[in-house]
Design a protein around this motif. Structure first.
Motif, PDB file in Angstrom:
ATOM      1  N   VAL A  18       0.892  -1.007  -0.112  1.00 26.85           N
ATOM      2  CA  VAL A  18       0.166  -0.143   0.075  1.00 26.85           C
ATOM      3  C   VAL A  18       0.707   1.582   0.166  1.00 26.85           C
ATOM      4  N   VAL A  19       0.093   2.348  -0.492  1.00 25.51           N
ATOM      5  CA  VAL A  19       0.431   3.323  -0.209  1.00 25.51           C
ATOM      6  C   VAL A  19      -0.277   4.398   0.857  1.00 25.51           C
ATOM      7  N   PRO A  20      -0.087   5.087   2.135  1.00 24.80           N
ATOM      8  CA  PRO A  20      -0.789   5.862   2.255  1.00 24.80           C
ATOM      9  C   PRO A  20      -0.663   6.932   1.770  1.00 24.80           C
ATOM     10  N   ILE A  21      -2.010   8.242   1.208  1.00 23.89           N
ATOM     11  CA  ILE A  21      -2.157   9.674   1.206  1.00 23.89           C
ATOM     12  C   ILE A  21      -2.788   9.662   2.359  1.00 23.89           C
ATOM     13  N   PHE A  22      -2.228  10.953   3.162  1.00 22.51           N
ATOM     14  CA  PHE A  22      -2.852  11.228   4.628  1.00 22.51           C
ATOM     15  C   PHE A  22      -3.426  10.063   5.205  1.00 22.51           C
ATOM     16  N   GLY A  23      -3.051   9.486   5.581  1.00 22.11           N
ATOM     17  CA  GLY A  23      -3.412   7.876   6.222  1.00 22.11           C
ATOM     18  C   GLY A  23      -4.482   7.164   5.675  1.00 22.11           C
ATOM     19  N   VAL A  24      -4.824   7.145   4.241  1.00 23.38           N
ATOM     20  CA  VAL A  24      -5.173   6.053   3.910  1.00 23.38           C
ATOM     21  C   VAL A  24      -5.002   5.147   2.696  1.00 23.38           C
ATOM     22  N   PRO A  25      -5.104   4.407   3.384  1.00 22.11           N
ATOM     23  CA  PRO A  25      -3.965   2.926   2.271  1.00 22.11           C
ATOM     24  C   PRO A  25      -4.689   2.860   1.035  1.00 22.11           C
ATOM     25  N   PHE A  26      -3.734   2.843   0.241  1.00 26.39           N
ATOM     26  CA  PHE A  26      -3.963   2.882  -0.969  1.00 26.39           C
ATOM     27  C   PHE A  26      -3.154   1.246  -1.907  1.00 26.39           C
ATOM     28  N   SER A  27      -4.421   0.376  -1.779  1.00 30.07           N
ATOM     29  CA  SER A  27      -3.224  -0.288  -2.533  1.00 30.07           C
ATOM     30  C   SER A  27      -2.363   0.170  -3.834  1.00 30.07           C
ATOM     31  N   ARG A  28      -1.111  -0.938  -4.234  1.00 37.04           N
ATOM     32  CA  ARG A  28      -0.314  -0.794  -5.321  1.00 37.04           C
ATOM     33  C   ARG A  28      -0.997  -1.619  -6.206  1.00 37.04           C
ATOM     34  N   MET A  29      -1.666  -2.589  -5.523  1.00 41.00           N
ATOM     35  CA  MET A  29      -1.468  -4.086  -6.863  1.00 41.00           C
ATOM     36  C   MET A  29      -2.712  -2.928  -8.229  1.00 41.00           C
ATOM     37  N   ASN A  30      -2.023  -3.715  -9.274  1.00 40.71           N
ATOM     38  CA  ASN A  30      -2.484  -3.191 -10.543  1.00 40.71           C
ATOM     39  C   ASN A  30      -4.194  -4.469 -10.402  1.00 40.71           C
ATOM     40  N   MET A  31      -4.760  -3.997 -12.194  1.00 41.70           N
ATOM     41  CA  MET A  31      -6.202  -4.775 -12.148  1.00 41.70           C
ATOM     42  C   MET A  31      -5.840  -6.055 -11.768  1.00 41.70           C
ATOM     43  N   ASP A  32      -5.417  -6.458 -12.842  1.00 39.30           N
ATOM     44  CA  ASP A  32      -5.435  -8.480 -12.382  1.00 39.30           C
ATOM     45  C   ASP A  32      -4.599  -8.629 -11.089  1.00 39.30           C
ATOM     46  N   GLU A  33      -4.298  -8.110 -10.653  1.00 42.77           N
ATOM     47  CA  GLU A  33      -3.221  -8.604  -9.132  1.00 42.77           C
ATOM     48  C   GLU A  33      -4.663  -8.072  -8.278  1.00 42.77           C
ATOM     49  N   THR A  34      -5.454  -7.034  -8.093  1.00 40.73           N
ATOM     50  CA  THR A  34      -6.580  -6.837  -7.302  1.00 40.73           C
ATOM     51  C   THR A  34      -8.180  -7.941  -8.196  1.00 40.73           C
ATOM     52  N   VAL A  84      -5.343  10.922  -7.213  1.00 43.20           N
ATOM     53  CA  VAL A  84      -5.041   9.270  -6.499  1.00 43.20           C
ATOM     54  C   VAL A  84      -3.643   8.606  -7.132  1.00 43.20           C
ATOM     55  N   VAL A  85      -3.696   8.335  -8.393  1.00 48.25           N
ATOM     56  CA  VAL A  85      -2.745   7.886  -9.239  1.00 48.25           C
ATOM     57  C   VAL A  85      -1.377   8.662  -9.055  1.00 48.25           C
ATOM     58  N   TRP A  86      -2.190   9.787  -9.108  1.00 45.11           N
ATOM     59  CA  TRP A  86      -0.909  11.245  -9.964  1.00 45.11           C
ATOM     60  C   TRP A  86      -0.770  11.588  -8.615  1.00 45.11           C
ATOM     61  N   ALA A  87      -0.822  11.673  -7.001  1.00 45.19           N
ATOM     62  CA  ALA A  87      -0.723  11.867  -5.794  1.00 45.19           C
ATOM     63  C   ALA A  87      -0.050  10.601  -5.176  1.00 45.19           C
ATOM     64  N   ALA A  88      -0.065   9.669  -5.844  1.00 42.65           N
ATOM     65  CA  ALA A  88       1.154   9.000  -5.142  1.00 42.65           C
ATOM     66  C   ALA A  88       2.253   8.713  -6.502  1.00 42.65           C
ATOM     67  N   GLY A  89       2.740   9.383  -7.286  1.00 43.09           N
ATOM     68  CA  GLY A  89       3.828   9.743  -8.107  1.00 43.09           C
ATOM     69  C   GLY A  89       4.457  10.657  -8.242  1.00 43.09           C
ATOM     70  N   TYR A  90       3.423  11.702  -7.671  1.00 41.91           N
ATOM     71  CA  TYR A  90       4.158  13.064  -7.035  1.00 41.91           C
ATOM     72  C   TYR A  90       5.128  12.547  -5.724  1.00 41.91           C
ATOM     73  N   VAL A  91       4.554  11.654  -4.967  1.00 38.66           N
ATOM     74  CA  VAL A  91       5.266  12.069  -3.246  1.00 38.66           C
ATOM     75  C   VAL A  91       6.394  10.515  -3.481  1.00 38.66           C
TER      76      VAL A  91
END
Length: 264
Positions: A18-34, A84-91
């Motif tokens: 996961v990547v936490p965005i302000f504490g919200v844990p977003f999965s880093r898996m792609n579609m197939d993995e999800t 969200v995708v942009w923010a994860a890449g930005y950080v």
């Protein structure tokens, strides 16, 4: 939560990056993995709440301790919104790809064709839910639409609705209710429902039923689906104001975005 660590929820034996965005844990898996992860959840009868989240929901969570808690405790949060995708890449902790809830719904239905899954639909108006059930059954004839119920019910009817879902015995429950109570309702009742995968799908039923059109591919590629949705539903403009606020917050607080965020 430490950066990039596995899903915090102990009810799952599986671990997801996961990547936490302000504490919200977003999965880093792609579609197939999800899809694979959720297929295993169903096979193991492991209750999993799936939140398809966007920046508006993050901002809602930061303003509401109750909503924040719901997101913090969800078994799986996928990066639905382009922001969200942009923010994860930005950080510097990019996700593999956007996992749009609409596409994830259809991917799960495709697997359901192979596995002969039972699916229950909950939410929106009676007209839209009936048309959605009909169209999904036509498109995925080997999936059994085990039942459906509109979203116009209050707390007094919760037990009755839960009983209907349980009686239908679905493998998958798709819920489309108002943004402020969709995820909280699932969180509150997921154990009582006992459905392996319960997923909030927002406006997906509106699109499947034909009431609204999905953004053309060019809008999707430019990450402007939100704009197309706003053009179709101008009344959503107040909610959309959270998008620029989110961008500004990420830019201003870049160093702290992925650090453990105190519960508001």
């Amino acid at each position: 939560m430490p950066e990039g660590q596995a899903n915090h929820n102990d009810t799952s034996n599986q671990q997801t990056p996961v990547v936490p965005i302000f504490g919200v844990p977003f999965s880093r898996m792609n579609m197939d993995e999800t899809v694979h992860y959720l297929t295993e959840s169903i096979q193991q009868r492991r209750v999993t709440q799936v939140i398809t989240a966007n920046p508006i929901m993050i901002m809602m969570a930061l303003e509401s301790p109750d909503y924040y808690r719901v997101m913090e405790q969800a078994e799986l949060i996928v990066p639905d919104g382009a922001g969200v995708v942009w923010a994860a890449g930005y950080v510097g902790m990019p996700v593999k790809e956007r996992v749009a809830g609409f596409d994830l719904l259809h991917r799960l239905m495709q697997v359901g064709e192979e596995k002969r899954w039972r699916v229950y639909l909950l939410g929106t108006s009676q007209e839209i839910i009936e048309e959605t059930a009909s169209r999904l059954q036509q498109k995925y004839p080997l999936v059994q639409i085990a039942g459906y119920h509109n979203g116009f019910f209050g707390e007094a009817e919760d037990e009755e609705v839960i009983a209907k879902v349980k009686e239908a015995g679905p493998d998958l429950l798709f819920v489309a209710r108002a943004a402020n109570n969709q995820e909280p309702w699932i969180y509150k009742h997921k154990e009582a429902l006992g459905v392996p995968v319960v997923m909030g799908v927002g406006g997906s039923f509106d699109i499947i039923s034909g009431r609204l059109k999905r953004a053309p591919l060019i809008f999707q590629k430019l990450r402007l689906e939100w704009l197309y949705r706003l053009i179709q539903e101008p009344r959503r403009y107040k909610r959309m104001l959270a998008l620029p606020k989110f961008v500004v917050k990420v830019v201003r607080e870049k160093e702290n975005v992925t650090k453990r965020w105190p519960t508001p």
